[in-house]
Design a protein around this motif. Sequence first.
Motif, short mmCIF file in Angstrom:
data_model
loop_
_atom_site.label_atom_id
_atom_site.label_comp_id
_atom_site.label_asym_id
_atom_site.label_seq_id
_atom_site.Cartn_x
_atom_site.Cartn_y
_atom_site.Cartn_z
N GLY A 34 0.82 -1.22 0.00
CA GLY A 34 0.00 0.00 0.00
C GLY A 34 0.85 1.26 0.00
N ALA A 35 2.05 1.17 0.60
CA ALA A 35 2.94 2.33 0.68
C ALA A 35 3.80 2.47 -0.58
CB ALA A 35 3.83 2.22 1.91
N GLY A 36 3.64 1.54 -1.54
CA GLY A 36 4.35 1.69 -2.80
C GLY A 36 5.51 0.74 -3.03
N ALA A 37 5.78 -0.16 -2.07
CA ALA A 37 6.84 -1.14 -2.31
C ALA A 37 6.37 -2.10 -3.39
CB ALA A 37 7.15 -1.90 -1.03
N ARG A 38 7.22 -2.40 -4.36
CA ARG A 38 6.80 -3.24 -5.47
C ARG A 38 7.00 -4.71 -5.13
NH1 ARG A 38 6.31 -1.99 -11.59
NH2 ARG A 38 5.74 -4.06 -12.29
N PRO A 39 5.95 -5.52 -5.19
CA PRO A 39 6.13 -6.96 -4.97
C PRO A 39 6.98 -7.55 -6.10
CG PRO A 39 3.79 -6.35 -5.08
CD PRO A 39 4.57 -5.18 -5.54
N CYS A 40 7.97 -8.35 -5.72
CA CYS A 40 8.91 -8.91 -6.68
C CYS A 40 8.95 -10.41 -6.52
CB CYS A 40 10.32 -8.36 -6.44
SG CYS A 40 10.44 -6.56 -6.54
N GLY A 41 9.12 -11.11 -7.64
CA GLY A 41 9.13 -12.56 -7.61
C GLY A 41 10.53 -13.15 -7.71
N LEU A 42 10.58 -14.46 -7.84
CA LEU A 42 11.86 -15.18 -7.90
C LEU A 42 12.67 -14.78 -9.13
CD1 LEU A 42 10.75 -18.83 -6.97
CD2 LEU A 42 11.92 -17.16 -5.52
N GLY A 43 11.99 -14.37 -10.20
CA GLY A 43 12.70 -13.97 -11.42
C GLY A 43 13.60 -12.77 -11.16
N ALA A 44 13.03 -11.71 -10.58
CA ALA A 44 13.82 -10.52 -10.27
C ALA A 44 14.86 -10.83 -9.19
CB ALA A 44 12.90 -9.39 -9.81
N ARG A 45 14.50 -11.69 -8.26
CA ARG A 45 15.45 -12.06 -7.21
C ARG A 45 16.71 -12.66 -7.85
NH1 ARG A 45 15.96 -13.29 -1.73
NH2 ARG A 45 16.66 -15.38 -1.19
N ASP A 46 16.52 -13.46 -8.91
CA ASP A 46 17.66 -14.11 -9.55
C ASP A 46 18.52 -13.11 -10.33
OD1 ASP A 46 19.12 -16.54 -10.09
OD2 ASP A 46 18.48 -16.27 -12.16
N THR A 47 17.91 -12.22 -11.11
CA THR A 47 18.73 -11.27 -11.88
C THR A 47 19.41 -10.25 -10.95
OG1 THR A 47 16.71 -10.02 -12.39
CG2 THR A 47 17.54 -11.50 -14.09
N LEU A 48 18.76 -9.90 -9.85
CA LEU A 48 19.36 -8.95 -8.90
C LEU A 48 20.59 -9.57 -8.23
CD1 LEU A 48 16.03 -7.57 -7.46
CD2 LEU A 48 17.80 -6.13 -8.48
N ARG A 49 20.45 -10.83 -7.79
CA ARG A 49 21.58 -11.45 -7.09
C ARG A 49 22.73 -11.73 -8.06
NH1 ARG A 49 23.73 -16.46 -8.86
NH2 ARG A 49 22.09 -17.29 -10.16
N LEU A 50 22.38 -12.05 -9.32
CA LEU A 50 23.43 -12.30 -10.31
C LEU A 50 24.21 -11.02 -10.59
CD1 LEU A 50 24.80 -14.28 -12.27
CD2 LEU A 50 23.06 -13.67 -13.97
#
Lengths: 360, 131
Positions: free
Chosen positions: A210-226
């Motif tokens: 509700g405050a604007g944080a974007r829900p992110c899935g495993l896909g983004a989690r993988d490219t971010l950690r890479l």
Amino acid sequence: MQTPLHPQHVALGGKLVPFAGWKMPLHYGSQIEEHHAVRTHWGLFDVSHMTVVDVEGDAAEAYLRRLLANDVARLEAGKALYSCMLAEDGGVLDDLIVYLRAPGRYRVVVNAATRDKDLAWMEAQAEGFAVSVTERIDLAMIAVQGPEAAARLPEHLPDALGAPLAALKPFHAHEDGNLFVGRTGYTGEDGFELLLPGTDAGALWDALVGAGARPCGLGARDTLRLEAGMNLYGTDMDESVSPLESGLGWTVAWEPAERTFIGREALEAQRQDPERRRFAGLVLRERGVLRNGTEVELEDGRRGAVTSGSFSPTLGLSIALARLPAGKESSAMALLRGKPLPVEVVKPPFVRQGKACIPT
Amino acid sequence: MSNVPAELRYTKDHEWLRREDDGSVTVGITDHAQEQLGDLVFVELPEVGARCDAGAECCVVESVKAASDVYCPIAGEVSAVNESLADSPEAINTDAYGEGWLFRLAPTDAAAIDALLDAEAYQALLEAEDH
């Protein structure tokens, strides 16, 4: 299995996929937009599938100093440590984060896919130590990541947490009642990982969305950690390789020399081996995407392989982690769909705190 | 639920075809295909003027998740390609049947398109794959 946040994922239109026995969101529409949200604003991840294990007792320190390749004696209360858990032959059973909560009280977070194996190993190794090993299946885990996380998160937590969180240093944790907050993450951005009772997780998640944080899935989690150059267990390393061939030599505490952690002997031998394989980053500037398993050939014909490769949304090109034959080459050829393409061999990370670490 | 426009023809490889007024045929990948692939990041298009047989690999669409070949659905000569995809491959995700078109063919046999799946048959294929 479903995490306590399953209703939230469904309501948000998450594309749910099976992952290590769990139904987890891969994305909620666009994994690239989720990726950018974490690099530029803030994002939310349900990581409740991770396995939380409390290790407690008079011998907890002695036990963990034998169990783990990094040394928990380096911890003071409220601090976290990244470590590998090794087999006798030096192969990586798992990578984990261990927090020292108070003397004799540790909290360990291991991977979801390795849960059964890890718990069995931890139980077996506990024999002879005055220690209890307890899985905390009751806890949910939410990662709040991104440059705006520190400014935006506290207003959704009890007031008493405001000042401690503002002062919380990277790789430290703070506890208040049922809420455990670590300044840790898997994205290369500032952020927090929160452990809380599963029954409380939905309300916090909803408030943050509700405050604007974007829900992110495993896909983004993988490219971010890479992009952040962080290893993923099961692809970048597993039981068949040691941390020394996985870019994780820095997590092995060799001193004090008399600490006999499991796998030490095997690592000591491999440490002297001039043929020990190298773990490096790759950058592909031509069109195409390096994939897990893509073969990489050095100028002299010796070959290695990509352990995890993808498209980097921040850099707009493909990056990878790779295990290569010993050497110092700064370039190689990736054999991509039968076609050799030149790649640069670099030292990860590729992106940290929103900024490129390689020339673009 | 995937969008399957009634006026198009389809292949079992999840390509769509539209017969244009000038007799050419526009080709793209379906909404279902883009959903399965996830965010598109690169598209390798055929050369204008290239002759393609039906079933020949003529295009590669690459997403964050995977690379996928696109097969030429009917024989013909490539008369145009969607150059704008080089800069905005995400058009395939947001508008698979419009801005996300891949290439246009001058078909060798104008009737070949009639042998492909109609919307109803393609919808049935998707439902069968779902089970």
